[in-house]
Design an enzyme around this catalytic site. Structure first.
Site, PDB file in Angstrom:
ATOM      1  N   LYS A 199       0.817  -1.218   0.000  1.00  0.00           N
ATOM      2  CA  LYS A 199       0.000   0.000   0.000  1.00  0.00           C
ATOM      3  C   LYS A 199       0.846   1.261   0.000  1.00  0.00           C
ATOM      4  CE  LYS A 199      -4.398  -1.540   1.809  1.00  0.00           C
ATOM      5  NZ  LYS A 199      -5.420  -1.418   2.848  1.00  0.00           N
ATOM      6  N   LYS A 219      -4.771  -9.262  -7.087  1.00  0.00           N
ATOM      7  CA  LYS A 219      -6.014  -9.396  -6.315  1.00  0.00           C
ATOM      8  C   LYS A 219      -7.093  -8.435  -6.812  1.00  0.00           C
ATOM      9  CE  LYS A 219      -6.116  -7.529  -2.282  1.00  0.00           C
ATOM     10  NZ  LYS A 219      -5.956  -7.044  -0.909  1.00  0.00           N
ATOM     11  N   LYS A 264     -10.564  -2.800  -4.359  1.00  0.00           N
ATOM     12  CA  LYS A 264     -11.351  -1.562  -4.438  1.00  0.00           C
ATOM     13  C   LYS A 264     -10.554  -0.444  -5.068  1.00  0.00           C
ATOM     14  CE  LYS A 264     -13.478  -2.357   0.060  1.00  0.00           C
ATOM     15  NZ  LYS A 264     -13.398  -2.077   1.484  1.00  0.00           N
TER      16      LYS A 264
HETATM   17  P1  TYM Z   1     -11.001  -4.997   3.587  1.00  0.00           P
HETATM   18  O1  TYM Z   1     -11.995  -3.927   3.876  1.00  0.00           O
HETATM   19  O2  TYM Z   1      -9.895  -4.711   2.650  1.00  0.00           O
HETATM   20  O3  TYM Z   1     -11.750  -6.276   3.047  1.00  0.00           O
HETATM   21  C1  TYM Z   1     -12.865  -6.820   3.738  1.00  0.00           C
HETATM   22  C2  TYM Z   1     -12.806  -8.334   3.660  1.00  0.00           C
HETATM   23  O4  TYM Z   1     -12.820  -8.746   2.295  1.00  0.00           O
HETATM   24  C3  TYM Z   1     -11.732  -9.631   2.056  1.00  0.00           C
HETATM   25  N1  TYM Z   1     -11.236  -9.428   0.688  1.00  0.00           N
HETATM   26  C4  TYM Z   1     -11.114 -10.406  -0.209  1.00  0.00           C
HETATM   27  N2  TYM Z   1     -11.367 -11.735  -0.140  1.00  0.00           N
HETATM   28  C5  TYM Z   1     -11.128 -12.461  -1.260  1.00  0.00           C
HETATM   29  N3  TYM Z   1     -10.654 -11.927  -2.409  1.00  0.00           N
HETATM   30  C6  TYM Z   1     -10.372 -10.607  -2.523  1.00  0.00           C
HETATM   31  N4  TYM Z   1      -9.928 -10.101  -3.652  1.00  0.00           N
HETATM   32  C7  TYM Z   1     -10.604  -9.781  -1.374  1.00  0.00           C
HETATM   33  N5  TYM Z   1     -10.444  -8.458  -1.133  1.00  0.00           N
HETATM   34  C8  TYM Z   1     -10.835  -8.263   0.138  1.00  0.00           C
HETATM   35  C9  TYM Z   1     -10.676  -9.250   3.085  1.00  0.00           C
HETATM   36  O5  TYM Z   1      -9.780 -10.304   3.312  1.00  0.00           O
HETATM   37  C10 TYM Z   1     -11.527  -8.926   4.281  1.00  0.00           C
HETATM   38  O6  TYM Z   1     -11.859 -10.108   4.983  1.00  0.00           O
HETATM   39  N6  TYM Z   1      -8.038  -5.079   7.569  1.00  0.00           N
HETATM   40  C11 TYM Z   1      -9.309  -5.542   7.067  1.00  0.00           C
HETATM   41  C12 TYM Z   1     -10.483  -5.070   7.878  1.00  0.00           C
HETATM   42  C13 TYM Z   1     -10.390  -5.319   9.336  1.00  0.00           C
HETATM   43  C14 TYM Z   1     -10.552  -6.574   9.992  1.00  0.00           C
HETATM   44  C15 TYM Z   1     -10.396  -6.291  11.380  1.00  0.00           C
HETATM   45  C16 TYM Z   1     -10.814  -7.853   9.545  1.00  0.00           C
HETATM   46  C17 TYM Z   1     -10.123  -4.394  10.277  1.00  0.00           C
HETATM   47  N7  TYM Z   1     -10.148  -4.971  11.515  1.00  0.00           N
HETATM   48  C18 TYM Z   1     -10.484  -7.299  12.337  1.00  0.00           C
HETATM   49  C19 TYM Z   1     -10.909  -8.863  10.513  1.00  0.00           C
HETATM   50  C20 TYM Z   1     -10.740  -8.567  11.888  1.00  0.00           C
HETATM   51  C21 TYM Z   1      -9.452  -5.013   5.651  1.00  0.00           C
HETATM   52  O7  TYM Z   1      -8.825  -4.080   5.254  1.00  0.00           O
HETATM   53  O8  TYM Z   1     -10.417  -5.584   4.953  1.00  0.00           O
END
Ligand code: TYM
Length: 345
Positions: free
Chosen positions: A115, A207, A210
């Protein structure tokens, strides 16, 4: 200790454009786990601001993720749905844990490197300590299970290391206070199914994300049927027909991705998908893929839009969820302060 045997926590950032990766990698798992676990699902707005967000858009996106959760089948009455910043314990515990975590551990986080890119010196401090806040999110509720996509695996491992170090660093004090020696349970990642890492539709080695500048790389949860059809039609593939067995997907990342997406959407395995479509051309398969995607996503995007027409209702859900989340977090935070030796009320 009154913590239940198992508790699920997970979060999604309100940074716009929820996509098929978020849906298949995370949200569908969130929905399924409601049957068997007590669940907290959090719109992680404090994580979102590690990169500058337009304030008006952030407000909109927090509500939209909440609406998408509910439209996908998350029940905010039986479980807890809230936005992170409403429960100040997340920020407080994150500070405490930042004094437990080691610089070296955070330096190893690959997502920060991706990032921040070449502009590491210019990245926010928050972006660097982001996985530490994630650990706080989970440990604040003594959550035991965390459904996430594959990309969050390393962050979950860090959360386990932090929990373990806290339990060890304060073992004597934990015992003196009569608390369970596993003061913070080590959270288990739940990364299961055929679509734990959904890839870009234009490049099977990166991947679905967004933040990709090209909208053609992803299916957004709010896309209409025409866009979904167009994006799958234009999705990159190779010239060979689909294989009949999984081994034939090796070194064919685009084919593997589309097969995984189909399997996850249709609720079958990759092997079953290939049994049905193996030997055929991508064009026919892409039509079937569009069919299952529209069938799943159209009702969700319609319901999300309906919910977004009543923002006050969404805000009430978040406020109620936050109050219930706080009730779980407060005693855990208080014990944490006691164990460390911070005088508390
Ligand atoms: P975020 O907002 O980027 O994504 C949310 C969830 O979607 C999953 N994800 C994917 N799974 C499969 N293929 C993809 N291309 C893909 N892109 C995103 C992510 O793995 C995630 O589960 N850091 C986390 C948010 C967070 C969190 C937490 C998660 C903050 N605190 C505590 C679990 C526990 C994040 O940025 O997710």
């Amino acid at each position: 200790m009154t913590a239940p045997k198992s508790r699920v926590f997970s979060g999604v950032q309100p940074t716009g454009n929820l996509h098929l990766g978020n849906y298949l990698g995370a949200i569908t798992k969130f929905v399924a786990l409601q049957e068997s676990h007590e669940c907290l699902y959090c719109v992680v707005d404090l994580h979102a601001i590690t990169v500058w967000q337009d304030p008006k858009e952030l407000e909109h996106n927090i509500r939209e993720v909440t609406a998408a959760f509910i439209a996908s089948g998350i029940d905010p009455e039986a479980h807890i749905v809230f936005n992170q910043s409403r429960v100040s314990g997340h920020a407080e515990l994150a500070w405490v844990l930042s004094c437990v975590a080691r610089m070296g551990w955070l330096n190893r986080m690959t997502q920060f490197k991706e990032k921040a890119g070449k502009h590491r010196e210019n990245a926010s401090v928050g972006l660097f300590t982001y996985p530490n806040l994630m650990a706080a999110d989970i440990l604040l509720y003594r959550a035991t299970h965390v459904p996430v996509g594959e990309d969050q695996k390393q962050h979950l491992e860090l959360s386990r290391d932090i929990a373990q170090k806290f339990n060890t660093d304060f073992a004597d004090s934990i015992a003196e206070h009569g608390f369970d020696e596993t003061f913070f349970p080590l959270p288990e990642p739940l990364i299961t199914g055929p679509a734990t890492r959904v890839m870009s539709l234009r490049d099977g080695t990166s991947k679905m994300s967004k933040s990709d500048p090209s909208d053609m790389t992803r299916i957004n949860m709010m896309d209409d049927a025409d866009s979904i059809a167009k994006k799958f039609r234009k999705a990159r593939t190779d010239p060979e027909p689909l294989p009949s067995e999984e081994a034939g997907l090796k070194d064919r990342p685009e084919a593997e991705n589309l097969v995984g997406i189909y399997a996850a959407l249709a609720g079958v395995t990759k092997a079953e998908t290939l049994k049905e479509f193996g030997g055929g051309q991508f064009s026919g398969f892409k039509e079937a893929l569009t069919g299952v995607a529209v069938e799943k996503l159209a009702p969700i995007s319609n319901e999300t839009k309906k919910l977004m027409d009543d923002p006050a209702h969404i805000d009430a859900i978040l406020s109620d969820g936050a109050a219930r989340a706080r009730a779980i977090a407060e005693p855990i935070l208080r014990q944490t302060r006691q164990v460390i030796g911070l005088l508390t009320d």
